[in-house]
Design an enzyme around this catalytic site. Structure first.
Site, PDB file in Angstrom:
ATOM      1  N   GLN A   1       2.882 -13.421 -83.962  1.00  0.00           N
ATOM      2  CA  GLN A   1       4.349 -13.398 -83.973  1.00  0.00           C
ATOM      3  C   GLN A   1       4.736 -11.969 -83.624  1.00  0.00           C
ATOM      4  OE1 GLN A   1       7.031 -15.339 -84.085  1.00  0.00           O
ATOM      5  NE2 GLN A   1       8.264 -13.477 -84.033  1.00  0.00           N
TER       6      GLN A   1
ATOM      7  N   GLN B   1       7.779 -10.757 -82.164  1.00  0.00           N
ATOM      8  CA  GLN B   1       9.147 -10.308 -82.390  1.00  0.00           C
ATOM      9  C   GLN B   1       9.305  -9.854 -83.848  1.00  0.00           C
ATOM     10  OE1 GLN B   1      12.335 -13.241 -82.132  1.00  0.00           O
ATOM     11  NE2 GLN B   1      13.661 -11.822 -81.081  1.00  0.00           N
TER      12      GLN B   1
ATOM     13  N   GLU C   1      10.571 -18.489 -79.421  1.00  0.00           N
ATOM     14  CA  GLU C   1      10.796 -18.922 -78.045  1.00  0.00           C
ATOM     15  C   GLU C   1       9.816 -18.311 -77.052  1.00  0.00           C
ATOM     16  OE1 GLU C   1      12.801 -17.101 -80.010  1.00  0.00           O
ATOM     17  OE2 GLU C   1      13.773 -15.471 -78.926  1.00  0.00           O
TER      18      GLU C   1
ATOM     19  N   HIS D   1      17.491 -25.172 -79.579  1.00  0.00           N
ATOM     20  CA  HIS D   1      17.681 -23.732 -79.744  1.00  0.00           C
ATOM     21  C   HIS D   1      16.600 -22.949 -78.985  1.00  0.00           C
ATOM     22  CE1 HIS D   1      18.979 -20.100 -81.984  1.00  0.00           C
ATOM     23  NE2 HIS D   1      17.715 -19.761 -81.828  1.00  0.00           N
ATOM     24  N   GLU D   2      15.351 -23.306 -79.237  1.00  0.00           N
ATOM     25  CA  GLU D   2      14.259 -22.557 -78.588  1.00  0.00           C
ATOM     26  C   GLU D   2      14.295 -22.745 -77.071  1.00  0.00           C
ATOM     27  OE1 GLU D   2      13.074 -20.460 -80.495  1.00  0.00           O
ATOM     28  OE2 GLU D   2      13.707 -21.416 -82.354  1.00  0.00           O
TER      29      GLU D   2
ATOM     30  N   HIS E   1      16.787 -20.531 -75.414  1.00  0.00           N
ATOM     31  CA  HIS E   1      16.310 -19.154 -75.245  1.00  0.00           C
ATOM     32  C   HIS E   1      15.662 -18.927 -73.873  1.00  0.00           C
ATOM     33  CE1 HIS E   1      17.062 -16.835 -78.806  1.00  0.00           C
ATOM     34  NE2 HIS E   1      16.500 -17.699 -79.622  1.00  0.00           N
TER      35      HIS E   1
ATOM     36  N   GLU F   1      20.770 -14.173 -79.724  1.00  0.00           N
ATOM     37  CA  GLU F   1      20.907 -15.290 -80.667  1.00  0.00           C
ATOM     38  C   GLU F   1      22.282 -15.965 -80.666  1.00  0.00           C
ATOM     39  OE1 GLU F   1      18.484 -16.694 -81.814  1.00  0.00           O
ATOM     40  OE2 GLU F   1      16.896 -15.200 -81.658  1.00  0.00           O
TER      41      GLU F   1
ATOM     42  N   ASP G   1      13.383  -6.174 -88.038  1.00  0.00           N
ATOM     43  CA  ASP G   1      13.159  -7.492 -88.597  1.00  0.00           C
ATOM     44  C   ASP G   1      13.962  -7.713 -89.884  1.00  0.00           C
ATOM     45  OD1 ASP G   1      11.808  -9.913 -88.215  1.00  0.00           O
ATOM     46  OD2 ASP G   1      10.604  -9.444 -89.988  1.00  0.00           O
TER      47      ASP G   1
ATOM     48  N   TYR H   1      23.504 -14.708 -85.037  1.00  0.00           N
ATOM     49  CA  TYR H   1      23.455 -16.122 -84.640  1.00  0.00           C
ATOM     50  C   TYR H   1      24.840 -16.763 -84.685  1.00  0.00           C
ATOM     51  CZ  TYR H   1      18.351 -15.916 -85.312  1.00  0.00           C
ATOM     52  OH  TYR H   1      17.023 -15.609 -85.226  1.00  0.00           O
TER      53      TYR H   1
ATOM     54  N   ARG I   1       7.842 -20.718 -94.112  1.00  0.00           N
ATOM     55  CA  ARG I   1       9.033 -20.404 -93.318  1.00  0.00           C
ATOM     56  C   ARG I   1      10.001 -19.563 -94.141  1.00  0.00           C
ATOM     57  NH1 ARG I   1      12.624 -25.127 -90.470  1.00  0.00           N
ATOM     58  NH2 ARG I   1      14.144 -23.772 -89.436  1.00  0.00           N
TER      59      ARG I   1
HETATM   60 ZN   LIG Z   1      16.784 -17.874 -81.712  1.00  0.00          ZN
END
Ligand SMILES: [Zn+2]
Length: 600
Positions: free
Chosen positions: A138, A140, A270, A294-295, A298, A317, A374, A382, A555
């Site tokens: 991951q 990002q 994404e 959503h993804e 992107h 976002e 982050d 968003y 998550r």
């Molecule tokens: Zn997003």
């Protein structure tokens, strides 16, 4: 506009990267690495085609917790000198490589360490199949530098090729052109011909299989999960058609999904050509697939047109949430998208309350200097971003706004943008000196002012009005099992649970649980919302289910509110710490960084 005008020369400096792209910048990466599950190490070479724009004697890469073994110049690999600068929190160390004015190729030989926060190494027990280990990355926001020495700024784009050696019984996939079958050598090659920012570098290794959905779409998952995933995401081809109809051709060839084990810290990531997705959206009824919309969105906002720095995160976002809701409206109708907007607005209200509506972090344009991006990225980007765009749409009409967005995606395709560039584009292409329109759009109020502008329009939903009616009749004494809840989607259930009062009696909790089976729901959104109430009201009948949820799901969006709810009482805090000790091995560093701070 050329890359130089948009991407480099005008790009504001990125406070989260040591790289100096205006002086020497990477253009292409040849990655040659081996993945060692026993040692939990990735090692090999990252070779860059570079452009020494200033004809100087240095190029700077970002690193964090990497062993840099040797650096070479040119294809002939002549050793050169290098040094690592001082370590800064979150940012790691700059790798300063001595080059010559004519240098166009630099090879860095390196290996990762136990501090590689991008990587999560799962033992077989932590996978669905329980037989083989699993690895995923991951990157990002600024974690790519923990597994590859790289110029780790979203304002810099590279193409890449990769050669990855993994154990023979496993398969590797990347954010690139991917294999669709396991081979018997464990050696995989990849090609990414479209230039991407570093945070979209992605790798996953495990026992996985591929099944197609449409001619251009398909799913990678563990064998134990593939069929459920193929059922759940059967509509992804339809989504791709809807997205292209809205904002132009999909520019990345294939669109596939990789369903990860439950410890994945996000809903989805994404990664271009191959979205990484949490299995918590496998609800068996296709009710949580707005995450895929959503993804997919992107692929335009974020991957094609990229925020130049993390202070401009809303450009990734906010646009993507707006686009996601348009895709969902296209496929399921306006009343469906309305529900998503109302839930989003509730999330936004909650975030504003938590941050304080005077907080600078509630502006769209952020200032994250000195902080881990982050941690600074919230629902503001968003949902406030989305409602700003909906506000513009209302002011100019949908047709005109869609034309504008199409032009925006075309103009900035494969480039980085930032808040100023976008607002300039908005002024020249849409506002065009119309003062009344400028007032309606209210750039200052949305982008640079904390909180929500007073004149913003609160979204409404007719389907939720029916939920509220059912809720009210329960509150005034109608038994739960007599409420009209037939055909409710998980969104209606989520809204219902959010309407519940903070304080409820054991009897009320038990009545709802018996009528609707919340504690045993197969829907992660419903569970996570319900557990907030079971914790608050000390409804211990749900403790076992809560324990199972917290120890299996990684998550962050679900974990943080639940742990926060638990630690409000001394007994709850003890319980939270006890669960966390057992659960932590299942969480990615993105989640544990947040939770360590919360639970210490
Ligand atoms: Zn997003």
């Amino acid at each position: 506009m050329t890359t130089e005008q948009l991407g480099i020369a005008q790009a504001p400096s990125d406070v989260h990267s040591y790289a100096k792209p205006a002086e020497a910048v990477a253009r292409h990466l040849d990655l040659d690495i081996a993945v060692d599950f026993d040692k939990k190490v990735i090692s090999g070479k990252a070779s860059y085609q570079i452009e020494n724009l200033a004809k100087g004697n240095q190029i700077i890469f970002d690193t964090r917790g990497l062993n840099i073994e040797q650096v070479y110049l040119g294809k002939e690999q002549t050793p050169t000198t290098f040094r690592l600068g001082d370590e800064k929190k979150f940012l790691g160390k700059p790798l300063i490589v001595d080059i010559k004015p004519e240098t166009d190729y630099v090879t860095i030989q390196y290996s990762t360490t136990a501090n590689a926060d991008a990587l999560q190494w799962l033992n077989p027990q932590q996978t669905a199949g329980k037989k083989h280990p699993f690895l995923f990355t991951q990157s990002q926001a600024i974690l790519a530098r923990t597994w590859i020495p790289i110029q780790d700024s979203p304002g810099i784009r590279i193409t890449y090729s990769a050669k990855v050696q993994v154990p023979k019984e496993l398969m590797a996939v990347m954010s690139a052109e991917n294999p669709q079958q396991k081979n018997n050598t464990g050696s995989y090659t990849f090609e990414m011909r479209q230039a991407i920012p570093s945070y979209l570098m992605a790798l996953s290794v495990g026992d996985m299989v591929f099944k197609p959905i449409g001619s251009q779409t398909g799913i990678y998952a563990e064998p134990a999960t593939i069929d459920a995933a193929v059922y759940e995401f059967a509509e992804m081809d339809k989504m791709l058609v809807a997205a292209e109809k809205l904002y132009g051709k999909y520019r990345w060839d294939r669109y596939d999904l990789l369903v990860l084990p439950p410890s994945f810290p996000f809903g989805g990531m994404e990664n271009p050509r191959l979205t990484f997705v949490t299995p918590t959206v496998l609800a068996k009824d296709r009710s949580l697939t707005s995450l895929i919309a959503h993804e997919l969105a992107h692929s335009w906002s974020g991957n094609l047109v990229t925020n130049g720095t993390w202070d401009d995160f809303w450009l990734n976002e906010g646009f993507t949430v707006y686009f996601e809701r348009r895709i969902m409206e296209e496929i399921y109708g306006k009343d469906y998208a309305d529900m998503l907007n109302v839930l989003g607005y509730q999330d936004l209200e909650h975030t504003l309350e938590e941050l304080g509506s005077n907080s600078d972090d509630t502006r769209l344009k952020l200032d994250l200097e000195g902080r881990d991006p982050d941690e600074g990225l919230t629902d503001i980007a968003y949902e406030k971003g989305n409602f700003f765009l909906q506000n513009i749409e209302r002011a100019v009409g949908r047709e005109r706004f869609d034309q504008f967005l199409n032009k925006y995606f075309q103009t900035f395709a494969f480039k980085s943008t930032n808040t100023d560039l976008f607002l300039d584009f908005l002024r020249t292409e849409l506002i065009k000196g119309d003062e009344q329109l400028a007032e309606q759009i209210n750039i200052e109020g949305w982008v640079y002012t904390p909180g929500l502008p007073d004149d913003h329009k609160k979204p409404t939903s007719s389907r939720f009005a029916q939920v509220a009616a059912a809720f009210n009749s329960w509150k005034s004494g109608k038994p739960a099992n007599q409420l009209q809840t037939k055909d409710w989607s998980s969104h209606e259930w989520l809204h219902f649970i959010r309407l519940l009062p903070e304080q409820m009696s054991q009897q009320q909790m038990a009545e709802l649980d018996k009528a609707f089976g919340f504690s045993n729901s197969g829907n992660s959104e419903v569970l996570a919302a319900w557990f907030i109430h079971t914790i608050r009201n000390n409804y211990t009948a749900a403790d076992k289910a809560l324990d199972k949820f917290l120890t299996s799901v990684g998550r962050r969006k679900f974990l943080v509110p639940l742990y926060k709810a638990l630690i409000t009482t001394p007994t709850g805090k003890k319980k939270a710490q006890e669960i966390y000790v057992r659960a932590k091995p299942n969480y990615h560093a993105v989640s544990t960084n947040t939770l360590d701070a919360l639970l210490k």
